[in-house]
Design a protein around this motif. Structure first.
Motif, mmCIF file in Angstrom:
data_model
loop_
_atom_site.group_PDB
_atom_site.id
_atom_site.type_symbol
_atom_site.label_atom_id
_atom_site.label_comp_id
_atom_site.label_asym_id
_atom_site.label_seq_id
_atom_site.Cartn_x
_atom_site.Cartn_y
_atom_site.Cartn_z
ATOM 1 N N PHE A 13 32.280 -20.306 26.118
ATOM 2 C CA PHE A 13 31.088 -19.579 26.554
ATOM 3 C C PHE A 13 30.588 -18.591 25.505
ATOM 4 O O PHE A 13 29.409 -18.248 25.486
ATOM 5 C CB PHE A 13 31.361 -18.834 27.862
ATOM 6 C CG PHE A 13 31.511 -19.742 29.032
ATOM 7 C CD1 PHE A 13 30.395 -20.276 29.650
ATOM 8 C CD2 PHE A 13 32.758 -20.084 29.503
ATOM 9 C CE1 PHE A 13 30.522 -21.140 30.725
ATOM 10 C CE2 PHE A 13 32.898 -20.937 30.577
ATOM 11 C CZ PHE A 13 31.773 -21.472 31.192
ATOM 12 N N LEU A 14 31.459 -18.122 24.640
ATOM 13 C CA LEU A 14 31.082 -17.109 23.658
ATOM 14 C C LEU A 14 30.026 -17.574 22.652
ATOM 15 O O LEU A 14 29.099 -16.816 22.355
ATOM 16 C CB LEU A 14 32.329 -16.587 22.948
ATOM 17 C CG LEU A 14 33.347 -15.892 23.858
ATOM 18 C CD1 LEU A 14 34.567 -15.474 23.058
ATOM 19 C CD2 LEU A 14 32.729 -14.716 24.568
ATOM 20 N N TRP A 16 27.631 -19.634 23.126
ATOM 21 C CA TRP A 16 26.329 -19.663 23.807
ATOM 22 C C TRP A 16 25.748 -18.260 23.919
ATOM 23 O O TRP A 16 24.538 -18.074 23.779
ATOM 24 C CB TRP A 16 26.458 -20.297 25.188
ATOM 25 C CG TRP A 16 26.609 -21.772 25.118
ATOM 26 C CD1 TRP A 16 27.714 -22.500 25.420
ATOM 27 C CD2 TRP A 16 25.623 -22.720 24.684
ATOM 28 N NE1 TRP A 16 27.472 -23.831 25.204
ATOM 29 C CE2 TRP A 16 26.196 -23.994 24.756
ATOM 30 C CE3 TRP A 16 24.306 -22.595 24.238
ATOM 31 C CZ2 TRP A 16 25.501 -25.146 24.407
ATOM 32 C CZ3 TRP A 16 23.622 -23.743 23.891
ATOM 33 C CH2 TRP A 16 24.213 -24.997 23.975
ATOM 34 N N LEU A 17 26.602 -17.277 24.167
ATOM 35 C CA LEU A 17 26.115 -15.898 24.198
ATOM 36 C C LEU A 17 25.593 -15.483 22.828
ATOM 37 O O LEU A 17 24.569 -14.804 22.730
ATOM 38 C CB LEU A 17 27.242 -14.957 24.642
ATOM 39 C CG LEU A 17 27.705 -15.108 26.083
ATOM 40 C CD1 LEU A 17 28.912 -14.207 26.343
ATOM 41 C CD2 LEU A 17 26.576 -14.776 27.039
ATOM 42 N N PHE A 20 22.077 -16.940 22.152
ATOM 43 C CA PHE A 20 20.968 -16.292 22.844
ATOM 44 C C PHE A 20 20.789 -14.816 22.514
ATOM 45 O O PHE A 20 19.672 -14.308 22.549
ATOM 46 C CB PHE A 20 21.129 -16.452 24.361
ATOM 47 C CG PHE A 20 20.920 -17.859 24.815
ATOM 48 C CD1 PHE A 20 19.684 -18.463 24.701
ATOM 49 C CD2 PHE A 20 21.968 -18.594 25.337
ATOM 50 C CE1 PHE A 20 19.484 -19.769 25.110
ATOM 51 C CE2 PHE A 20 21.788 -19.898 25.754
ATOM 52 C CZ PHE A 20 20.537 -20.484 25.643
ATOM 53 N N PHE A 21 21.891 -14.104 22.211
ATOM 54 C CA PHE A 21 21.782 -12.663 22.052
ATOM 55 C C PHE A 21 22.045 -12.131 20.648
ATOM 56 O O PHE A 21 21.773 -10.963 20.386
ATOM 57 C CB PHE A 21 22.740 -11.962 23.026
ATOM 58 C CG PHE A 21 22.412 -12.247 24.467
ATOM 59 C CD1 PHE A 21 21.224 -11.817 25.025
ATOM 60 C CD2 PHE A 21 23.291 -12.963 25.257
ATOM 61 C CE1 PHE A 21 20.915 -12.080 26.342
ATOM 62 C CE2 PHE A 21 23.001 -13.228 26.577
ATOM 63 C CZ PHE A 21 21.802 -12.790 27.125
#
Length: 82
Positions: A13-14, A16-17, A20-21
């Protein structure tokens, strides 16, 4: 093996963060940002599918259900009503 699978599941999941950020705010060219986003996305998917192989489909489905935004929102709403 199960700890490695859980670690890879969380690590998946990291990226993907980051896509986006973090990546949009880096001082890079558009082509470099696109390449970095692609590499992070592929890396995230590879980590996820390796974790599926190590953990088994049932475990991953259970954890994905807990991480689903609708489930989390429901838990938050029920917590605030107490």
């Amino acid at each position: 093996m199960q700890k490695l699978g859980l670690f890879l599941f969380i690590v998946s999941f990291l990226p993907w963060l980051a896509v986006f950020f973090v990546v949009p705010f880096l001082p890079l060219d558009i082509t470099q940002k696109t390449t970095l986003s692609f590499v992070l996305a592929v890396g995230a998917e590879v980590c996820f599918w390796i974790s599926v192989v190590l953990l088994g489909k049932e475990v991953v489905t259970k954890y994905r259900r807990y991480l689903h935004p609708r489930y989390l929102w429901k838990k938050i709403r029920n917590f605030n009503r107490r």
